[in-house]
Scaffold this motif. Sequence first.
Motif, PDB file in Angstrom:
ATOM      1  N   ASN A 249     -23.202 -16.811-120.192  1.00  0.00           N
ATOM      2  CA  ASN A 249     -24.556 -16.274-119.978  1.00  0.00           C
ATOM      3  C   ASN A 249     -24.679 -14.954-120.720  1.00  0.00           C
ATOM      4  O   ASN A 249     -23.888 -14.031-120.498  1.00  0.00           O
ATOM      5  CB  ASN A 249     -24.820 -16.063-118.490  1.00  0.00           C
TER       6      ASN A 249
ATOM      7  N   GLU B 284     -26.150 -19.944-122.413  1.00  0.00           N
ATOM      8  CA  GLU B 284     -27.527 -19.623-122.042  1.00  0.00           C
ATOM      9  C   GLU B 284     -27.822 -18.203-122.525  1.00  0.00           C
ATOM     10  O   GLU B 284     -27.053 -17.279-122.246  1.00  0.00           O
ATOM     11  CB  GLU B 284     -27.706 -19.692-120.521  1.00  0.00           C
TER      12      GLU B 284
ATOM     13  N   TYR C  90     -24.576 -11.643-116.170  1.00  0.00           N
ATOM     14  CA  TYR C  90     -24.315 -11.873-117.582  1.00  0.00           C
ATOM     15  C   TYR C  90     -22.878 -11.558-117.956  1.00  0.00           C
ATOM     16  O   TYR C  90     -22.315 -10.542-117.557  1.00  0.00           O
ATOM     17  CB  TYR C  90     -25.277 -11.038-118.432  1.00  0.00           C
TER      18      TYR C  90
END
Length: 261
Positions: free
Chosen positions: A69, A92, A136
């Motif tokens: 992420n 992502e 993240y």
Amino acid sequence: MRRYGGTVIFQGMDDDGLIEVVEEGVTRSLHFGSSAKQSTLDISRPEQLQLAYTAAMMSALLFQPAPANIALIGLGGGSLLHFLRHHYPDSEIDVVEKRSDVIAAAKRFFQLPDDDKLNIYLGDGSDFIRNCRASYDLLLVDAYHDDGMDDATDGTHFFQQCHQALSEQGVMSINLWSSHASRLEQSLLAIRECFNGHCLRLPVKGRGNIIALAYRNPQTGNLRTARQRAAVMEQQLELPFGIFLRDLRRHNLSLFSRLFS
């Protein structure tokens, strides 16, 4: 029209100032009304990072080589996005850009990627980080206007939010640039405070930029592990990770002396 050593192929204006796209051969660069290049893209090989500071920002991959992420604060011409999408197609990626005309220019002139794992948000980076629900693994902050860093993405409050937005093994890489050395030092001190001292500085050779790498977990910054993976990553990603590691050691001597002892 000739400008900044190339041909201006687009010039626009929004509430935040001038937006220019300059073409030199097979490369295109984004400018915000000054000679400083906000992004540069080789149209024939968009995944190659053309600017030294963007390459240096990727030194974060030494410490988090498999980010699932990713968040980018600041789109510009999308050079970091092209690199990441090419090398990490399954990740992502969330991108935040506060200027709609910059997003439009990236789509029109810089081959902005478009897939179902990419989300581009129009808005303020600080607001996005404060309200984000994701954790993240890699957080890249490169938010600028024509004469320096965006105030909204610089300071203790913002860096605290970045700390909270990272996963346990996550790394933030932020491009610090200012004509005032005192502001750079203030930013570095604020990052160190918010990340409990877990921060490395990487000056960009020949430039006024300093890349700060910050992480939540002290084990993330294990330089023995980074040294072991540097050669392999250098071949895979075509970036000078060995040089990054050498320069990180040189500019963070007190920390590295402990990690390499």
